[in-house]
Scaffold this active site. Structure first.
Site, PDB file in Angstrom:
ATOM      1  CB  SER A  13     -18.819  33.107  38.562  1.00  0.00           C
ATOM      2  OG  SER A  13     -19.541  34.320  38.590  1.00  0.00           O
ATOM      3  N   GLY A  16     -12.750  32.659  43.409  1.00  0.00           N
ATOM      4  CA  GLY A  16     -11.305  32.608  43.605  1.00  0.00           C
ATOM      5  C   GLY A  16     -10.707  31.267  43.250  1.00  0.00           C
ATOM      6  CB  CYS A 376      -0.634  49.699  25.543  1.00  0.00           C
ATOM      7  SG  CYS A 376      -1.118  49.009  23.939  1.00  0.00           S
ATOM      8  CD  GLN A 380      -1.486  53.667  20.504  1.00  0.00           C
ATOM      9  OE1 GLN A 380      -2.659  53.954  20.320  1.00  0.00           O
ATOM     10  NE2 GLN A 380      -1.009  52.440  20.260  1.00  0.00           N
ATOM     11  CD  GLU A 400      -7.979  52.772  18.526  1.00  0.00           C
ATOM     12  OE1 GLU A 400      -8.696  51.952  19.117  1.00  0.00           O
ATOM     13  OE2 GLU A 400      -6.828  53.083  18.920  1.00  0.00           O
ATOM     14  CG  HIS A 502       0.270  45.572  27.688  1.00  0.00           C
ATOM     15  ND1 HIS A 502      -0.743  46.271  28.308  1.00  0.00           N
ATOM     16  CD2 HIS A 502       0.000  45.614  26.354  1.00  0.00           C
ATOM     17  CE1 HIS A 502      -1.597  46.709  27.392  1.00  0.00           C
ATOM     18  NE2 HIS A 502      -1.167  46.332  26.205  1.00  0.00           N
ATOM     19  CD  GLU A 504       0.232  45.857  31.764  1.00  0.00           C
ATOM     20  OE1 GLU A 504      -0.756  45.932  31.017  1.00  0.00           O
ATOM     21  OE2 GLU A 504       1.267  46.534  31.598  1.00  0.00           O
TER      22      GLU A 504
END
Length: 537
Positions: A13, A16, A376, A380, A400, A502, A504
């Site tokens: 695995s 690519g 994200c 916080q 949390e 996010h 990105e």
């Protein structure tokens, strides 16, 4: 009618396949064709949303709120277009759908089997994503021989019969390892892998050979002979300095011409100039910046794949090479690795491990004027750090991590408190964000409002927003529908921004995300100031 290209992998695995599929897709797009990609994941999970990054890597989120495989990020970045939930299918989704149909009585008393019921459902999903496309590139996850992948490979085999040879193409990505003791590359693993694929009933039309160095024409001829493919259809794929060079590497070997010839398809011209321009600009970059990526999954770089690539993209428009220092925040002195960095990024994440280390890093960025970008969870924790150390709210936290905290500056929305299932129950996908005029964010975006992708459950507690604002941590981006904090900026800091979303996920080499571009520009200014100071000494 759309034509299908199936990309499989052999031997090991992580060869690519996703980059190979994305690179081929970019070449097909450059020929004027409508192209999309589809990732088949053989695991029984419905999606990767609840999976540990150490096992799966990054979870990529689409505009329509699907939690998907990280290869969809490659597809978006190479094709410069959006993927959707239909571009990623899992064995879990397929089996769930078939079982629900059986419970509903859709199969009229028939015995439900892998063939034809599971394979038919897979083929239905192949055809669904093909609407409006000239070419669909289907990447089958896992390795040939894995029991989990067999239904997808069988469906791919059947597509060759149903769609016809001129409309179906099989590409096999395989390993050609270098044996140091004998100082030679070995083709036997490729031969065995192709043999295994043939046992399933698929004869590859093209073989992409992954190696850590170029493969000689003699070895390509040998693979051609032993695997029954044309010499022109054996593609050399050695390691390169940037994944964005792979389409150019494939084009030089005529992969696009081979594919079009085998599919009896005519491209509409050829225009890879924009992509060539991006690669050339990356090569010519003269400046350098060092960015600390402070996370807790740093042993596996795929956990932050989109963040890594977005930082690289930010360097493109600034003509700099971005050197990323992966900083493990699980250690007691996480901030000790910040010497010499020009910018700090704290990415998203879940769970309490490494939280205090990230808070240490954020404090250093705030106090020392180091450009900072929080994503994200990074937002916080920036709120928690500021609340503790500037506002002096002792023990301020997120519920949390501490459900009994006296100062819950980060908390769940009321509707989230009744959620019992974990999968696909967060705030997911694109949401609008209104920007404060004159803010760093508004200047970077050049807009008054934007839409960004989310993946989180906890929010900034609005009860503390006035206190934060008065102290200097200002909310400059808000979700207009629910008045939720989306962006915070630190007043008086050279460049300090944290976002609840996010960004990105929307950055691409041909269209770098403005927040990453601005963050790298701020880091470059710090690098320049540091260089002048060193020169003066």
């Amino acid at each position: 009618m759309a034509k299908f290209i199936f990309v499989t992998g052999g031997v090991v695995s992580s060869l690519g396949k996703g980059i190979s599929a994305s690179s081929l897709a970019r070449l097909m797009k450059s020929r004027g064709l409508a192209v999309t990609c589809l990732k088949c994941d053989p695991y029984i999970n419905v999606d990767p949303g609840t999976m540990n990054p150490y096992q799966h890597g990054e979870v990529f989120v689409t505009d329509d709120g699907a939690e998907t495989d990280l290869d969809l990020g490659h597809y978006e970045r190479f094709l410069n277009t959006d993927m959707h939930h239909i571009n990623n299918i899992t064995a879990g989704q397929v089996y769930d759908t078939v079982i629900r149909k059986e419970r509903h009585g859709d199969f009229l008393g028939a015995t439900v089997q892998v063939i034809p019921h599971i394979t038919d459902e897979i083929k239905n999903r192949f055809r669904l994503v093909a609407k409006g496309q000239d070419i669909v590139i289907v990447e089958v996850g896992g390795t040939v021989g894995d029991i989990e992948s067999l239904p997808f490979l069988e469906a791919a085999r059947q597509m060759g019969i149903e769609a016809g040879k001129d409309n179906t193409l099989y590409i096999h990505v395989t390993l050609v390892p270098y044996i140091k003791a004998s100082e030679e590359l070995k083709t036997k693993p490729t031969q065995h892998s192709v043999g295994k694929l043939r046992e399933i009933g698929i004869n590859p039309d093209i073989i992409i050979c992954r190696a850590d160095r170029p493969i000689s024409p003699e070895l390509r001829a040998k693979i051609s002979l032993f695997c029954s493919v044309h010499k022109e259809a054996v593609v050399d794929a050695p390691d390169v300095s940037s994944i964005y060079e792979v389409p150019l590497l494939f084009q030089r070997q005529g992969l696009d011409e081979q594919v079009l010839m085998l599919l009896r398809h005519r491209g509409r011209g050829k225009d890879l100039d924009p992509w060539i321009g991006v690669v050339e600009r990356m090569r010519r970059a003269t400046g350098e910046v060092h960015i600390a990526l402070a996370g807790k999954y740093t042993e596996i770089k795929d956990a932050y794949k989109s963040v890594h690539e977005a930082l690289v993209h930010g360097g493109i428009l600034n003509d700099v090479k971005v050197h990323i220092r992966y900083l493990d925040v699980s250690s007691q002195d996480a901030d000790k690795g910040l010497e010499g960095v020009h910018g700090i990024l704290v990415p998203g994440g879940f769970g309490d491990r490494g939280i205090e280390g990230k808070i240490q890093v954020i404090r250093r960025a705030r106090e020392e004027g180091i450009p900072f970008l929080g994503l994200c969870l990074g937002l916080q924790l920036a709120v928690i750090e500021f609340s503790r150390n500037v506002l002096k709210l002792q023990g301020a936290n997120s519920t949390e991590f501490d459900p009994r905290t006296r100062y819950p500056v980060i908390d769940l929305l009321p509707e989230q408190k009744t959620v019992s299932e974990l999968g696909a129950t967060m705030r997911l996908g694109s949401y609008p964000c209104s920007l404060k005029k004159g803010s760093l964010a508004a200047k970077a975006y050049g807009a008054a409002s934007v839409s960004e992708r989310h993946r989180h459950r906890y929010e900034v507690n609005n009860k503390f927003r006035k206190l934060l604002d008065e102290g200097g941590l200002q909310v400059t981006g808000v979700n207009p529908a629910k008045n939720l904090a989306e962006i915070v900026e630190l007043k008086g800091h050279p460049w300090f921004m944290a976002v609840q979303f996010h960004p990105e996920f929307k950055s691409r080499p041909e269209a770098p995300h403005p927040l990453f571009t601005d963050f790298i520009a701020a880091s470059l200014r710090r690098a320049g100031a540091a260089g002048k100071e060193a020169h003066a000494r």
